[in-house]
Design an enzyme around this catalytic site. Structure first.
Site, PDB file in Angstrom:
ATOM      1  N   SER A 203       0.876  -1.103  -0.287  1.00 20.38           N
ATOM      2  CA  SER A 203       0.007   0.035  -0.238  1.00 20.38           C
ATOM      3  C   SER A 203       0.388   1.239  -0.161  1.00 20.38           C
ATOM      4  CB  SER A 203      -1.261  -0.031   0.844  1.00 20.38           C
ATOM      5  OG  SER A 203      -0.630  -0.046   2.390  1.00 20.38           O
ATOM      6  N   HIS A 231      -5.511  -4.514  -1.130  1.00 15.42           N
ATOM      7  CA  HIS A 231      -5.324  -2.825  -1.937  1.00 15.42           C
ATOM      8  C   HIS A 231      -4.928  -3.791  -3.289  1.00 15.42           C
ATOM      9  CE1 HIS A 231      -5.001   0.136   0.361  1.00 15.42           C
ATOM     10  NE2 HIS A 231      -3.907  -0.822   1.148  1.00 15.42           N
ATOM     11  N   LYS A 262     -12.400  -0.795   0.956  1.00 18.09           N
ATOM     12  CA  LYS A 262     -11.692   0.550   0.516  1.00 18.09           C
ATOM     13  C   LYS A 262     -12.552  -0.104  -1.179  1.00 18.09           C
ATOM     14  CE  LYS A 262      -7.308  -0.106   2.151  1.00 18.09           C
ATOM     15  NZ  LYS A 262      -7.218  -0.689   3.313  1.00 18.09           N
TER      16      LYS A 262
END
Length: 416
Positions: A203, A231, A262
């Site tokens: 990340s 991610h 996310k």
């Protein structure tokens, strides 16, 4: 010394408590002053709107382009996602007031777990309040003093903390260094289980683990592979399954941890997916699962709808890849160094913590919301502004962000 000790002993409990509090204040204020002096103080900007490509920020007039959220697919404010959350709130309530094994499991929790397992092509899945909890709960429940875990040195803090909790033998290999990983796998042959742990996409730097080589080494040395996909889930790979899909090793990665906070709706929640016996063991032994309240129904409803939208079409995934390439190429042409490759995390490397903070503040004045990252979030001397591309950014948004970087970079001497 003796007089001082006698004097302290004669203090009343109230005065001793006051003295201890004063000592605490002095220590903490000294630490805070050190953070300020190093230029690594982290302020929290207050957003007064919903999350999206454009937001409103307290104290700043007009709309601001947001280039630092993990809202990869732009689903945090998608109308269907919001409506699914409202419907779950109305049907299933605000919360469960309970852990899962007492009276905190609803049909929507089981349905989402089954959907996540199907999405990742795994046998089962288990939900957590966050992926930090999923990482905190995995290693201690699975690994014993007979086992070994081999971790990339730049793994996320939650992986590092989770590994610290377990009693397995711990090996740390150099970042993305497969020769070092192989040497440590050779040394770990004396242990019962060997688990290689890595982020899929890192990340802070936007680089991607070489999973093909990791899986090849794991097979050679009889190890299991664990990947944190926070991610990557939702946007890497042809259908957004993650780095294991991107690199063609979905059948070779044993365990995946990821997040709902996310790309999949942006609220909160995490999960582990993998072999069914492992998931069953986690339900029995994983402390963050056993001792945390269930995910709120609204969060479950939002994440489930986000997953439906993702599985229904990969158009949004392809759109974001093109926009990522546009930003990276334009920033490189302007003279900036952008770390990583082909990932929507685009760290603009500046090196100096104070410079990163000052440039981020000036970017905000130009209508661009970005944040400077410095120690201890990243290593000393590796300060950067981490830009994050979202599928809902327009090409015009991206071009405006680059133009602002060029102006601010020249102002601060980061560009000629």
């Amino acid at each position: 010394m003796w007089v001082s000790s006698v004097w302290r002993a004669t203090l009343s409990p109230g005065r001793r408590a006051h003295s201890a509090l004063a000592q605490l204040r002095g220590i903490v204020e000294g630490e805070l002053e050190g953070i300020r002096g190093a230029g690594t103080w982290k302020s929290e900007r207050v957003i007064t709107s919903r999350q999206g490509p454009c937001i409103r920020v307290d104290g700043i007039s007009g709309e601001i382009l947001n280039f630092c959220a993990n809202n990869y697919l732009g689903l945090s404010s998608h109308p269907e996602v919001i409506q699914a959350g409202v419907q779950a709130l109305e049907e299933f309530g605000a919360g469960l007031s309970s852990t899962r094994f007492i009276c905190g499991t609803q049909s929507i929790h089981k349905n989402l777990e089954a959907k996540l397992a199907h999405f990742h092509q795994r046998e089962d899945a288990i939900l957590y309040p966050s992926c930090f909890d999923a990482n905190a709960g995995l290693f201690e429940a699975l690994l014993t003093p007979e086992d070994a875990v081999l971790s990339d040195e730049l793994n996320h803090a939650s992986i590092i903390d989770g590994i610290r909790l377990c009693k397995a033998h711990k090996y740390r290999y150099r970042h993305l260094d497969m020769a070092d990983l192989e040497a440590k796998l050779q040394d770990a042959q004396k242990h019962r289980l060997r688990l290689v742990a890595t982020d899929g996409a890192f990340s802070m730097d936007g680089d991607i683990a070489p999973l093909q080589e990791i899986c090849r080494l794991a097979a050679r040395y009889g190890a299991l592979v664990f990947v944190d996909e926070c991610h990557a889930t939702g946007f890497l790979g042809p259908t957004g399954r993650g780095t294991d899909e991107l690199l063609g090793v979905m059948d070779q990665v044993t365990i995946i941890n990821s997040t709902l906070g996310k790309a999949l709706g942006g609220a909160s929640g995490g999960y582990t997916t993998g072999p069914k016996p492992l998931v069953s063991l986690l339900r029995q032994r994983s402390r963050p699962y056993l001792f945390s309240n269930s995910l709120p129904p609204a969060v479950v409803g939002c994440a489930s709808k986000a997953l439906d939208l993702l599985m229904g079409s990969n158009t949004i995934v392809q759109s974001m890849a093109a926009k990522t390439r546009r930003f990276r190429s334009k920033m490189a042409a302007a003279g900036f160094t952008v770390s990583g490759a082909d990932h929507p995390i685009c760290p603009v490397m500046l090196g100096d913590a104070r410079l990163s903070s000052q440039m981020a503040d000036d970017m905000l004045r130009k209508g661009i919301f970005v944040i400077g990252f410095s120690y201890p979030v990243v290593p000393q001397g590796k300060a950067r502004i981490r830009v994050q591309i979202s599928a809902v950014h327009s090409e015009e948004d991206i071009d405006r962000c680059v133009e602002a970087f060029v102006e601010v970079g020249r102002l601060h001497g980061a560009l000629p």
